[in-house]
Design a protein around this motif. Structure first.
Motif: not given
Length: 198
Positions: A97-98, A106-110, A124-127, A151-152
């Protein structure tokens, strides 16, 4: 622009190498004009309900690239690298991801959720919401850790560097003064020492 390449579940219990090493090796596969910033290890939840190899950690490669046009080549090379080096019996996953992608919050929250709860591939796919997330064998469970690693790491507040500048050439003990002055080990494209990428 910065981009994040997450790898997970590339090894087996008997392996002589783990996901961190595979992620560090990816520097040799980077497209022309794309430069390594560092590799960050992320610790995810250790729990009997999760089928992890030894520590349930994933890794994220941070790169700087001229613009978004390098992203498809980065994805292609990362997938090839994963398929070449992931061990038989593993369940590898890849997330790329760029830095400007609107899914990053949302990926960080995931990713945060992955540090304290059991999550699913569907989550994961939803995030990632259509950003690059792919499984490359076995159960494909590695997509969970790969997404969490991105995400982290992109949040700037999680993980630890396992590759950064000349990190592996440092002595066992490094004083704070080393970090506060420019030195030959500091990657020149990052800027002033003390402002780590994130």
């Amino acid at each position: 622009m910065r981009a994040y390449v997450g790898f997970d579940d590339t090894d087996t219990l008997e392996a002589d190498r783990g996901t961190g090493k595979l992620a560090r090796w990816f520097e040799q596969e980077l497209p022309e004009g794309v430069m390594l910033v560092g590799v960050v290890r992320q610790q995810l939840l250790v729990c009997d309900a999760i089928p992890y190899t030894s520590h349930n950690s994933s890794a994220c490669v941070i790169v700087d690239m001229p613009d978004l046009s390098s992203l498809p080549t980065l994805v292609e090379r990362a997938a090839r690298h994963l398929e070449r080096h992931a061990l038989e019996g593993s369940d590898p996953g890849l997330c790329v991801i760029g830095e400007a992608d609107p899914v990053l919050p949302s990926l960080t929250a995931f990713g945060r959720r992955c540090t304290n709860a059991v999550v699913t591939q569907k989550e994961a796919l939803r995030a990632v919401n259509g950003a690059h997330l792919s499984g490359h064998g076995g159960t494909n469970d590695g997509i969970i850790g790969a997404a969490a690693a991105v995400g982290l790491t992109a949040s700037g507040w999680y993980g630890r560097f396992i590759e950064f500048g000349a990190l592996r050439e440092f002595p066992e003990v490094v004083g704070v003064a080393t970090w506060s002055r420019p030195a030959s080990w500091w990657p020149p494209w990052i800027g002033t020492p003390g402002s780590l990428p994130g």
